[in-house]
Design an enzyme around this catalytic site. Structure first.
Site, PDB file in Angstrom:
ATOM      1  N   HIS A  12      51.396  38.956   0.057  1.00 47.44           N
ATOM      2  CA  HIS A  12      52.436  39.858   0.568  1.00 47.44           C
ATOM      3  C   HIS A  12      52.295  41.289   0.037  1.00 47.44           C
ATOM      4  O   HIS A  12      53.266  42.042   0.014  1.00 47.44           O
ATOM      5  CB  HIS A  12      53.827  39.282   0.237  1.00 47.44           C
ATOM      6  CG  HIS A  12      54.065  39.069  -1.237  1.00 47.44           C
ATOM      7  ND1 HIS A  12      54.724  37.968  -1.741  1.00 47.44           N
ATOM      8  CD2 HIS A  12      53.748  39.820  -2.328  1.00 47.44           C
ATOM      9  CE1 HIS A  12      54.787  38.053  -3.056  1.00 47.44           C
ATOM     10  NE2 HIS A  12      54.207  39.171  -3.430  1.00 47.44           N
ATOM     11  N   HIS A  59      61.155  40.730  -6.176  1.00 45.22           N
ATOM     12  CA  HIS A  59      60.498  41.509  -7.231  1.00 45.22           C
ATOM     13  C   HIS A  59      61.443  42.532  -7.860  1.00 45.22           C
ATOM     14  O   HIS A  59      61.006  43.561  -8.377  1.00 45.22           O
ATOM     15  CB  HIS A  59      59.282  42.249  -6.679  1.00 45.22           C
ATOM     16  CG  HIS A  59      58.187  41.379  -6.140  1.00 45.22           C
ATOM     17  ND1 HIS A  59      58.310  40.625  -5.000  1.00 45.22           N
ATOM     18  CD2 HIS A  59      56.928  41.154  -6.590  1.00 45.22           C
ATOM     19  CE1 HIS A  59      57.168  39.978  -4.764  1.00 45.22           C
ATOM     20  NE2 HIS A  59      56.324  40.284  -5.708  1.00 45.22           N
ATOM     21  N   HIS A 193      45.955  37.711  -9.082  1.00 43.98           N
ATOM     22  CA  HIS A 193      46.104  39.140  -9.336  1.00 43.98           C
ATOM     23  C   HIS A 193      46.883  39.392 -10.610  1.00 43.98           C
ATOM     24  O   HIS A 193      47.705  38.580 -11.024  1.00 43.98           O
ATOM     25  CB  HIS A 193      46.712  39.901  -8.153  1.00 43.98           C
ATOM     26  CG  HIS A 193      48.113  39.569  -7.732  1.00 43.98           C
ATOM     27  ND1 HIS A 193      48.519  38.332  -7.319  1.00 43.98           N
ATOM     28  CD2 HIS A 193      49.224  40.362  -7.606  1.00 43.98           C
ATOM     29  CE1 HIS A 193      49.802  38.365  -6.952  1.00 43.98           C
ATOM     30  NE2 HIS A 193      50.253  39.588  -7.134  1.00 43.98           N
ATOM     31  N   GLU A 240      52.335  33.681  -8.662  1.00 46.64           N
ATOM     32  CA  GLU A 240      52.952  33.538  -7.333  1.00 46.64           C
ATOM     33  C   GLU A 240      52.381  32.369  -6.551  1.00 46.64           C
ATOM     34  O   GLU A 240      52.987  31.943  -5.558  1.00 46.64           O
ATOM     35  CB  GLU A 240      52.760  34.837  -6.523  1.00 46.64           C
ATOM     36  CG  GLU A 240      53.615  35.978  -7.033  1.00 46.64           C
ATOM     37  CD  GLU A 240      53.378  37.296  -6.299  1.00 46.64           C
ATOM     38  OE1 GLU A 240      54.208  38.203  -6.455  1.00 46.64           O
ATOM     39  OE2 GLU A 240      52.368  37.428  -5.579  1.00 46.64           O
TER      40      GLU A 240
END
Ligand code: DHB
Ligand code: FE
Length: 279
Positions: A12, A59, A193, A240
């Site tokens: 995303h 977030h 990431h 995630e």
């Protein structure tokens, strides 16, 4: 009865929304990523889901560090996006499905997942970007949504094993819903990431490949790892992938319809998978 007709998992990264806003989908860098969604568009046109259950992580837009639920489920009539500071456009509001939301909330609480119930909720890039990737082109959203939010922002995070069980409970809840609804489950975020700290820019292709492969045949593989082990392997924000795992756990045996892996987008190894129930 309601039926989960498939599961789409996708990264995303906010840069995706910038590329869409600038119309860069056909530029050489972006083309492989956006082209990867063509089979998903064809599948959605055939499968015609009524509702998307979107498993994602906020977030810092709707929840902040002061008050942060581990698991939250939206039960709002609609969900708006808002400025998050990424300089990406807000999107048209998503219609909710309150009866299905309350059914899922009742079912998962009965199964000992004590979720936070949100009768109003703004949604961030972790909902908006996957929705724009699945249904590009503007106009009315063709599905209603039920947002399912999982904390990956402030320790402690729920374990991968707990997320797997949560996903399975959502799957059982949807399967027991008496209305004839076609439901697609979307899991957002990942893959490997790390956005900050000494290992900023860390990507682990080998681990991502293994995770994607096991998600099809052996989804409990990833559930064996602790939060720290997953962050070591996939980077701090790579945690995630528990959102992919939760979404995948709503289904039993699956087959892969489409997948793509595009490294990197921004600081992220970007991936997408479309899975449907094995016949
Ligand atoms: C990036 C990735 C994310 O998952 C996110 O939520 C924000 C930024 C990135 O790679 O830039
Ligand atoms: Fe993210």
């Amino acid at each position: 009865m309601a039926d989960i007709i498939g599961c789409v998992t996708t990264s995303h990264v906010p840069a995706i929304a910038k590329a869409i806003a600038r119309g860069q989908q056909d530029e050489p860098y972006w083309k492989p990523w956006f082209d990867g969604f063509e089979p998903v568009h064809r599948w959605l046109a055939r499968a015609k889901p009524d509702v998307a259950v979107v498993v994602y992580n906020d977030h810092g837009l709707n929840f902040f560090l002061d008050t942060l639920p581990t698991f939250a489920v939206g039960a709002a009539p609609e969900y708006r996006s808002a400025d998050e500071g990424w300089n990406i456009p807000t999107v048209r509001p998503f219609p909710g499905d309150q009866p299905l939301s309350w059914h899922i909330i009742n079912s998962v609480v009965a199964a000992d997942f004590d979720v936070t119930m949100c009768q109003q909720m703004v949604v961030d890039h972790a909902v908006c970007n996957p929705m724009a990737l699945l249904w590009p082109g503007g106009g009315e959203w063709p599905v209603r949504i039920v947002p399912v939010e999982i904390n990956t922002v402030q320790f402690p995070f729920p374990s991968a094993a707990r997320c797997y069980e949560f996903g399975a409970a959502i799957g059982r809840a949807v399967a027991a819903y008496p209305e004839d609804l076609r439901v697609v489950v979307i899991g957002t975020g990942g893959l490997s990431h790390q956005l900050d700290g000494e290992r900023a820019g860390f990507i682990n292709k080998e681990f991502d490949r293994k995770f994607m492969a096991t998600l099809i045949e052996d989804p409990t593989w990833a559930a064996q790892f602790s939060t720290m082990e997953l962050m070591e392997q996939a980077g701090t924000q790579g945690i995630e992938l528990i959102l992919w795992l939760t979404a995948r756990a709503t289904l039993g045996a699956v087959r892969q319809v489409a997948a793509t892996y595009h490294v990197p987008i921004s600081n992220t190894a970007a991936g997408m998978m479309l899975l449907e129930p094995a016949a």
